[in-house]
Design a protein around this motif. Structure first.
Motif, short mmCIF file in Angstrom:
data_model
loop_
_atom_site.label_atom_id
_atom_site.label_comp_id
_atom_site.label_asym_id
_atom_site.label_seq_id
_atom_site.Cartn_x
_atom_site.Cartn_y
_atom_site.Cartn_z
N VAL A 31 0.83 -1.22 0.00
CA VAL A 31 0.00 0.00 0.00
C VAL A 31 0.86 1.27 0.00
O VAL A 31 0.68 2.17 -0.82
N ASN A 32 1.75 1.37 0.99
CA ASN A 32 2.72 2.47 1.12
C ASN A 32 2.13 3.83 1.50
O ASN A 32 2.66 4.51 2.35
N CYS A 33 1.05 4.27 0.89
CA CYS A 33 0.51 5.59 1.25
C CYS A 33 -1.00 5.62 1.10
O CYS A 33 -1.54 5.28 0.04
N ILE A 34 -1.69 6.02 2.18
CA ILE A 34 -3.14 6.24 2.16
C ILE A 34 -3.36 7.71 2.50
O ILE A 34 -3.01 8.15 3.59
N THR A 35 -3.89 8.45 1.56
CA THR A 35 -4.05 9.90 1.78
C THR A 35 -5.36 10.26 2.45
O THR A 35 -5.45 11.28 3.13
N GLU A 36 -6.38 9.43 2.26
CA GLU A 36 -7.69 9.70 2.86
C GLU A 36 -8.02 8.56 3.82
O GLU A 36 -8.46 7.49 3.42
N THR A 37 -7.79 8.80 5.10
CA THR A 37 -8.04 7.76 6.11
C THR A 37 -9.32 8.08 6.88
O THR A 37 -9.86 9.19 6.81
N ALA A 38 -9.82 7.08 7.60
CA ALA A 38 -11.03 7.26 8.40
C ALA A 38 -10.82 8.35 9.45
O ALA A 38 -9.73 8.51 9.99
#
Length: 296
Positions: free
Chosen positions: A122-129
């Protein structure tokens, strides 16, 4: 005589923590405790890590890709990946360093492999909960709680919740089939075996024999799960390591070729050009030009 280390610097978990399974810090504390020379320069992890941004903006580099940071960004760093922070701390948040074994719940854990794979992919999630920060706050509280007999187990379950709530679903979105992504133990075993032997450039037949499968069975596992053949998965891993070594090590192209199982540098050049349309030298020059621009 001065000996120059040509390899990519490696960081072990016991370099960042006295606890050999998990370390939890705020980003500010992490910068205070670590030598900024190693923070700001590419280094290879021998463990996994999560970086969660709560305030500020900046950039983070994982392998040869740059990711923009903002509040709510979650970075996932897998074992063996090469990364580096900005030299000057411009963000606030948390850093969790951990061994994949720490997440294992014991017995026949159906999520062990998919969690480890998800962190690497994955490495990068820009929109998290919106409530993800609350999970990090809970882990922070438990990590620094004194006298708790159940501290490790509580943190393990909070970490697993974080993985299964946010990181694994993002990984599933990258897969062709969500149910396969979770359940295909054979595929995870294949990926793990490729990780062990890729530098020998094994044939698909070699892998199939070792894993007790036919070539046809192994290719079906790979294609059903990833959409790629076993040969393509092997080539992907060789190419990734070639890029890492070209971008971040001081090894010559010949040295890299030999490390990755090519008999001659010209063979790796043909392989590299076929997959990237660049020669290894062109790729290395491009990476170093971009680094110079970032430093300048």
């Amino acid at each position: 005589m001065i000996v120059i280390n040509k390899d990519i610097p490696a960081v072990l978990l016991n370099d960042v923590s006295v606890n050999l399974e998990l370390s939890f810090n705020t980003i500010a504390t992490f910068y205070q405790q670590r030598d900024q020379l190693y923070i700001g320069k590419p280094h290879r992890l021998r463990f996994s890590a999560l970086v969660y941004i709560t305030q500020g903006e900046g950039y983070h580099f994982i392998d040869y890709k740059r990711y923009q940071l903002k509040p709510g960004t979650l970075l996932t760093l897998g074992k063996h990946q090469v990364h580096h922070f900005s030299e000057h701390c411009s963000v606030e948040g948390y850093v969790i360093s951990f061994s994949n074994e720490f997440l294992h719940s014991g017995g026949d854990d159906p999520y062990q492999e998919v969690m480890a794979t998800a962190v690497e992919e994955v490495n990068c999630i820009t929109e998290t909960a919106d409530n993800l920060g609350g999970l990090f706050d809970q882990i922070d509280q438990e990590y620094h709680r004194e006298g708790s007999s159940y501290k490790d187990e509580i943190i393990r379950n909070l970490m697993r919740a974080l993985m299964l709530k946010e990181i694994v679903p993002n990984y599933q979105a990258l897969c062709n089939n969500t149910s396969l992504c979770q359940k295909n133990i054979n595929y995870h075993a294949l990926k793990k075996h490729i990780e062990t032997v890729f530098s020998q450039r094994p044939s698909v037949g070699d892998l199939a024999k070792t894993m007790g499968k036919s070539i046809k069975q192994l290719d079906k596992i790979a294609k059903d799960y990833s959409g790629r053949s076993v040969k393509e998965l092997i080539d992907d891993r060789i190419l990734l390591e070639a890029k890492r070594l070209l971008a971040f090590s001081q090894y010559s192209i010949l040295d890299i070729s030999l490390q990755l199982g090519f008999k001659e540098a010209t063979n790796m050049t043909k392989f590299f050009r076929r997959h990237t349309s660049l020669t290894p030298k062109d790729f290395r020059d491009l990476c170093r030009t971009n680094v110079a621009k970032r430093v300048g």
